[in-house]
Design an enzyme around this catalytic site. Structure first.
Site, mmCIF file in Angstrom:
data_model
loop_
_atom_site.group_PDB
_atom_site.id
_atom_site.type_symbol
_atom_site.label_atom_id
_atom_site.label_comp_id
_atom_site.label_asym_id
_atom_site.label_seq_id
_atom_site.Cartn_x
_atom_site.Cartn_y
_atom_site.Cartn_z
ATOM 1 N N THR A 23 7.920 6.131 -2.603
ATOM 2 C CA THR A 23 8.862 6.355 -1.515
ATOM 3 C C THR A 23 10.264 6.062 -2.013
ATOM 4 O OG1 THR A 23 9.292 6.002 0.838
ATOM 5 C CG2 THR A 23 8.869 4.043 -0.493
ATOM 6 N N GLY A 46 4.367 0.700 4.760
ATOM 7 C CA GLY A 46 3.584 0.170 3.643
ATOM 8 C C GLY A 46 3.633 -1.345 3.683
ATOM 9 N N GLY A 83 0.827 -1.192 0.000
ATOM 10 C CA GLY A 83 0.000 0.000 0.000
ATOM 11 C C GLY A 83 0.867 1.250 0.000
ATOM 12 N N GLY A 84 0.267 2.374 -0.328
ATOM 13 C CA GLY A 84 0.976 3.646 -0.290
ATOM 14 C C GLY A 84 1.341 4.160 -1.665
ATOM 15 N N CYS A 119 5.215 9.954 -0.724
ATOM 16 C CA CYS A 119 3.876 9.575 -0.256
ATOM 17 C C CYS A 119 2.812 10.572 -0.690
ATOM 18 C CB CYS A 119 3.868 9.392 1.265
ATOM 19 S SG CYS A 119 5.007 8.123 1.832
#
Length: 212
Positions: free
Chosen positions: A74, A151, A70-71, A180
């Site tokens: 980065t 994440g 998820g996310g 993010c």
């Protein structure tokens, strides 16, 4: 039992994902213990399942990997500790939100070992620190920087991917993305905060504060 594994050299991202997937399968089959794997990666960007292409501002700077976690976007690189968590979430209550909160709690407790106050922020996943030493935001509020990202992904209730904490990465590397998806706050590290913390120091704190 949770096995702790530490890699002393940087780990290729694709190899790390393949290793995690194999370990998750073993945990699910009952042939392997849960694990926490402490690694560093060479400089890379990873795109989570919610990543927006416009947040990749310099796509040629470092290799970019699609991550099933998820996310959003980065950065990973030397000086940042990544802790991959391969844990049985079903045995921990089958509550994904509570599990993510427990990871945040772990990061916050780890930072507290060095006198750093990490905090959650509604609508902003990860852990943040206030920066009263920096100029305030345009609205007069205290500036905040992100020091840790979270994440995860679940496969049949076994987690993988995990957390990252900035010890002493090159913070200029974050300029290639909007981390993010948040453009009005910055990023920091333990050393950037003026603390002479080593990776070994952080690893000891992570083990001390982890609650199985």
């Amino acid at each position: 039992m949770v096995e702790w594994i530490t890699s002393d050299t940087t780990v290729d991202y694709d190899q790390a994902v393949a290793w995690m997937e194999a370990r998750v399968a073993g945990i699910r089959a009952g042939t392997a213990d849960e694990a926490i794997w402490l690694v560093e990666h060479p400089p890379i960007f990873t795109a989570g399942t919610s990543a927006k292409l416009g947040d990749l501002t310099d796509p040629d700077r470092f290799p970019v990997y699609a991550a099933a976690r998820g996310g959003q976007y980065t950065y990973h690189g030397p000086g940042q500790r990544v802790a991959y968590v391969m844990l049985d979430v079903a045995a921990r209550g089958r509550d994904v939100r509570a599990f993510v909160c427990s990871l945040e709690d772990w990061v916050i407790a780890t930072l507290a070992e060095f006198g750093v106050t990490g905090e959650r922020r509604k609508g902003r996943v990860g852990v943040w620190v206030k920066r009263p030493d920096r100029p305030p935001m345009p609205d007069g509020t205290t500036r905040e920087d992100k020091i840790a990202a979270i994440g995860i992904r679940l496969r049949k209730w076994i987690s993988f991917h995990g957390i990252s904490i900035n010890v002493e990465p090159d913070l200029s590397h974050y300029a290639g993305i909007i981390p993010c998806g948040i453009s009005d706050h910055g990023v920091t590290s333990l050393v950037d905060l003026g603390l002479p913390v080593t990776m070994a120091d952080l690893d000891l704190a992570l083990r001390k504060t982890f609650i199985a």
